[in-house]
Write an enzyme that holds these catalytic residues in place. Structure first.
Site: not given
Ligand code: DQA
Length: 153
Positions: A11-12, A19, A24, A75, A78, A99, A101, A108
């Site tokens: 998501p997002n 964003r 990011y 990735n 959240a 995994e 990110h 964080r």
């Molecule tokens: C994320 C880190 C997560 O905590 C966050 O909710 C994201 C992006 C990252 O790529 O840094 O949506 O996965």
């Protein structure tokens, strides 16, 4: 043709570039896809790059990967910090998982320090922005190559 790797985004992540760029970076998800594809091509891998805001769709894709992909780079956004269902799906398909990110989770909020994905992942790459996806593809190439050559260390 090389092995196919699913690169799944949660998501997002469709909003990358606009964003929270201080967290990011300014690369868009398309830029990230290109980076991952370039690195994959150099390593003889093929990539199927997808993004969804829906937990159920991510689970369907993880299930689809069984039988059609050699590994999953993920990735989960959240959902990383909330989803037992993603953990169960990844455990069920028994494929190598890397995994990734963009941000360094451990610099964080504490709720980002726990990952439900990590226990089923071969490893975790975090904090290197878009470049982390190229590193994740590289890690997956070495895992898949190792499996293909009989699992020697
Ligand atoms: C994320 C880190 C997560 O905590 C966050 O909710 C994201 C992006 C990252 O790529 O840094 O949506 O996965």
């Amino acid at each position: 043709m090389g092995s196919k790797i699913f690169v799944l985004n949660g998501p997002n992540l469709n909003l990358l570039g606009i964003r929270e760029p201080r967290v990011y970076g300014s690369d868009t998800l398309d830029d990230v896809r290109r980076l991952a594809e370039e690195r994959a091509a150099q390593l003889g891998l093929e990539i199927d790059f997808r993004q969804s805001n829906s937990e159920g769709e991510l689970i369907d894709w993880i299930q689809e990967a069984r039988g059609s992909a050699a590994g999953i780079v993920i990735n989960a956004g959240a959902y990383t910090h909330t989803s037992v269902a993603l953990l169960d799906a990844l455990a069920a398909v028994e494929l190598p998982v890397v995994e990734v990110h963009l941000s360094n989770l451990f610099r964080r909020e504490t709720f980002r320090h726990h990952s439900y994905i990590a226990p089923v992942a071969a490893g975790l790459i975090a904090g290197f922005g878009a470049r982390g996806y190229a590193l994740a593809v590289e890690a997956m190439a070495s895992i898949v190559g190792r499996a293909a050559s009989g699992g020697s260390a």
